[in-house]
Enzyme design. Sequence first.
Site, PDB file in Angstrom:
ATOM      1  CG  HIS A   1      -0.437   0.056   2.545  1.00 47.98           C
ATOM      2  ND1 HIS A   1       0.139   1.203   3.197  1.00 47.98           N
ATOM      3  CD2 HIS A   1      -0.016  -0.920   3.330  1.00 47.98           C
ATOM      4  CE1 HIS A   1       0.612   0.973   4.180  1.00 47.98           C
ATOM      5  NE2 HIS A   1       0.803  -0.422   4.569  1.00 47.98           N
TER       6      HIS A   1
ATOM      7  CB  CYS B   1       1.489  -3.922   5.013  1.00 41.97           C
ATOM      8  SG  CYS B   1      -0.185  -4.668   5.723  1.00 41.97           S
TER       9      CYS B   1
END
Length: 190
Positions: A146, A162
Amino acid sequence: MDRRQLIAGGAALALFGSSDAMAQAVAPSNIRPDFLPVEVPIRAGIAPNEIHVVPDSFMLFWTMPGARAMRYMVGVGRPGLYESGEFYVGAKKEWPSWTPTNSMIERNPAYAQWKDGMPGGPNNPLGARALYLFEPGRGDTFLRIHGTNAPNTIGSAVSNGCARLVNDQAVDLYNRVPMRSRVVLYPKTI
């Protein structure tokens, strides 16, 4: 491309044999020049149209035909939170909302204010774009590739598991990656 970028990209890959208003909020990142995306040569035989994340080097590679790849610099999960494995892109979202998991709230009680979710937007932790990583039989892993508007986190292990790119680079990657693309998150070795 300078010699150092070429060597770094080759060495890392050797390890494996919207709304209009929101769109305008993605400003070019103020990031170190050596952290800008660059096209690099890769070893022949690596399939095109895959994402490979090499956490020790903080590099993400989008492989292309002709033994080439786009190399992006990323931030990765903190020690104990990074999860290696093979995944696929099961969802893609522009300006995604964010809901912290229960374990995230346990680690950081301040996240409790967002237990019902934070709307997407420039201040959202998932940034401008997100690729949702899935596994067969497991579904959504809650791992994401992201964006972020915090360029100082690139090149470090700070996230909840992440991989993150600055927003403008997340948009570039998002536009290249189709659904169901293979994603390999390599194990940390250091």
